[in-house]
Design a protein around this motif. Structure first.
Motif, mmCIF file in Angstrom:
data_model
loop_
_atom_site.group_PDB
_atom_site.id
_atom_site.type_symbol
_atom_site.label_atom_id
_atom_site.label_comp_id
_atom_site.label_asym_id
_atom_site.label_seq_id
_atom_site.Cartn_x
_atom_site.Cartn_y
_atom_site.Cartn_z
ATOM 1 N N THR A 61 0.830 -1.191 0.000
ATOM 2 C CA THR A 61 0.000 0.000 0.000
ATOM 3 C C THR A 61 0.874 1.254 0.000
ATOM 4 O O THR A 61 2.082 1.183 0.240
ATOM 5 N N ARG A 111 -8.025 -2.464 4.991
ATOM 6 C CA ARG A 111 -9.015 -1.683 4.249
ATOM 7 C C ARG A 111 -9.257 -2.216 2.847
ATOM 8 O O ARG A 111 -10.097 -1.704 2.132
ATOM 9 N N ARG A 112 -8.511 -3.239 2.461
ATOM 10 C CA ARG A 112 -8.634 -3.790 1.112
ATOM 11 C C ARG A 112 -8.598 -5.309 1.178
ATOM 12 O O ARG A 112 -7.788 -5.885 1.894
ATOM 13 N N THR A 126 -12.732 -2.748 -1.552
ATOM 14 C CA THR A 126 -12.220 -1.858 -0.512
ATOM 15 C C THR A 126 -13.331 -1.440 0.430
ATOM 16 O O THR A 126 -14.519 -1.617 0.130
ATOM 17 N N ASP A 127 -12.933 -0.856 1.562
ATOM 18 C CA ASP A 127 -13.942 -0.395 2.518
ATOM 19 C C ASP A 127 -14.827 0.683 1.900
ATOM 20 O O ASP A 127 -16.026 0.770 2.184
ATOM 21 N N GLU A 180 -10.004 8.761 0.851
ATOM 22 C CA GLU A 180 -8.625 8.417 1.194
ATOM 23 C C GLU A 180 -7.926 9.569 1.915
ATOM 24 O O GLU A 180 -7.028 9.367 2.718
#
Length: 202
Positions: A61, A111-112, A126-127, A180
């Motif tokens: 990430t 989150r993914r 994703t969230d 994000e």
């Protein structure tokens, strides 16, 4: 139009395959942080799935790049994906429910979720994907956001002082969408779009 006597399916009955993105950015384990950063920038994405012989084995990430490369003042051209990636890779199958995917994210504090069918990578969820399709999942995902943004994490121990340039991930307090990057304006976290469109956030 809903026919009499028929009921709408529960929002939590939606499967991962209905919301996942099939646009996948991958990198081989031997690729460098410099190459991975370039891929993220070009695709405007926050992560890359790392593969070995086409099999997904990890994830890198933007946070990994910052924490494991930039903050340590390392040369991005010398750090390989296998040194950066988070592994083992937590995945979900496309037939699972979005509620289950949300709970897996909270349980693993991620989150993914890469989506795999057999051993093949077929998508990623994703969230923000989950939050956008179901109000019933909002509470679960808010817990995840709070886990990833604990109070004072970026405040240097002084939570009372919040700079207008302080950024974080979370729910925009104007449009109520997960973003994000949010900016703090007089104690209110807003996304860049709301800040530009609403005069009182200029």
């Amino acid at each position: 139009m809903l026919e009499y006597g028929r009921s709408m399916p529960m929002e939590t009955d939606i499967s991962v395959s209905d919301v996942m993105s099939r646009k996948l950015i991958t990198a081989d384990v031997s690729e460098t942080a410099e190459t991975i950063g370039g891929k993220m920038a070009a695709a405007r994405t926050g992560c890359v799935i790392v593969v070995r012989d086409t099999q997904p084995v990890g994830i890198v990430t933007e946070r990994d790049l910052v924490v494991k490369v930039v903050s340590k003042n390392l040369q991005p051209s010398t750090v390989k994906a296998e040194e950066l990636m988070s592994t083992p890779l937590i995945t979900v199958t496309p037939d699972k429910s979005t509620e289950l995917a949300s709970r897996e994210m909270v349980r693993h504090r991620i989150r993914r979720l890469p989506v795999v069918q057999g051993r093949k990578l077929v998508g990623i969820v994703t969230d923000s994907d989950l939050l956008s399709i179901s109000s019933e999942l909002s509470g679960i995902l808010r817990d995840l956001i709070q886990q990833n943004n604990p109070p004072g994490e970026f405040s240097g121990g002084n939570e009372a002082v919040v700079s207008p340039d302080s950024f974080r991930q979370g729910i925009c307090e104007v449009c109520q969408n997960f973003k994000e990057s949010l900016i703090n304006i007089d104690g209110t976290y807003v996304c860049s779009r709301c800040r530009e469109e609403l005069p009182f956030y200029q």
